[in-house]
Scaffold this active site. Sequence first.
Site, PDB file in Angstrom:
ATOM      1  CG  ASN A 139     -16.593  53.922   3.980  1.00 38.07           C
ATOM      2  OD1 ASN A 139     -17.530  53.586   2.558  1.00 38.07           O
ATOM      3  ND2 ASN A 139     -15.862  54.207   4.023  1.00 38.07           N
ATOM      4  CD  GLU A 176     -15.931  50.908   2.698  1.00 35.24           C
ATOM      5  OE1 GLU A 176     -14.617  50.937   3.023  1.00 35.24           O
ATOM      6  OE2 GLU A 176     -16.867  50.383   3.500  1.00 35.24           O
ATOM      7  CG  ASP A 227     -11.376  49.780  12.089  1.00 34.00           C
ATOM      8  OD1 ASP A 227     -11.674  49.091  11.066  1.00 34.00           O
ATOM      9  OD2 ASP A 227     -10.389  50.261  12.738  1.00 34.00           O
TER      10      ASP A 227
END
Length: 347
Positions: A223, A226, A294
């Site tokens: 994301n 990150e 996810d």
Amino acid sequence: MPPSHGDMSPNPTLHAARVREILSRAQGCRVVVLGDMVLDEHIVGRAQSVAREAPVMIIKQDSRYAVPGSATNVAANLRAMQSEVSVCGVVGDDDAAVVLREQLAERGIGTAGLIADASRTTSIKLRIWAGGDRQRPQHMVARVDTVDRRDLDGAVAAELIACLERAIPRADALLISDYEIGVVGSDVVAAALPLAREHGLIIAVDAHARLGRFQGAAVVTPNQPEAEAELGYALSSPELACRGAAELRERLEARGVVITLGAAGMVAAGEDGDPVLIPAAPEARVTDPTGAGDTVAAAVTAGLLGGGSILESALLGELAARLVIRQLGVAVAGTAEILAEAGAGDG
């Protein structure tokens, strides 16, 4: 060579016929999901009044349920897209582990690679929701995590590696879902990645930190925070998002990088062209973004298994994410729903 600003042409699309072709080819492919196994619990209720003893809401519980979370949510999404899925990870020897195993088995996900470690508790993320009438829709009011972040004991890590050594040679893809709960340690990564490369697996990585551990993966799906932590600068504009995706792909020597940008959509960088910004659907209704990353990781992996390019796989991820953010709590996007969403977009 200066970094490319990328392709920011409006609304790249993946037509329903191509979605059907990719998902059909991915159907039945075998995926091993390695990562942090978490049980997601949800308490759903209605706020009634303020407690006398503290300025907090009293919530009348209407329902309570549990679903697979974190790496097991990745597995559940892949299974909903009709892949054959097994998980490799660590749980405790407790009631939560029993529930998680049952949830996975009900979905047809292989659990032979779930290692029980009596010294740990199974990780649980409990979300509490309140609201529930037309004037006050459900919203999350608290989250309580029960998480053991210790590194794995050497004997447990060795047992997990042995499971991977049995599972990987029979698989088509390895998807690593690292929530930094201690399972995806250096020994496990050092064993899994060379073995997956040796057997020609597609390697996909959805990791919360230290992306440099996964050099040479087929695709990495961080994301925005990150990716920013890895790059060392903010992706504060479309141009910087495209630049960052291209730079991260080169650093990781990956076939592709897909960075999710929240309400701004995502950006995909592959080997075969400039990075492409994929805007979020303008009509997207966000009920709860929990677990959307996810779903994207699972759909991108399915896309590559089905012969899609990095961009096509990212677009498949965007379609799937639209579906899960409309639902309360951790959810999955199945093949039929993704096809219907793609068909609606074609219209």
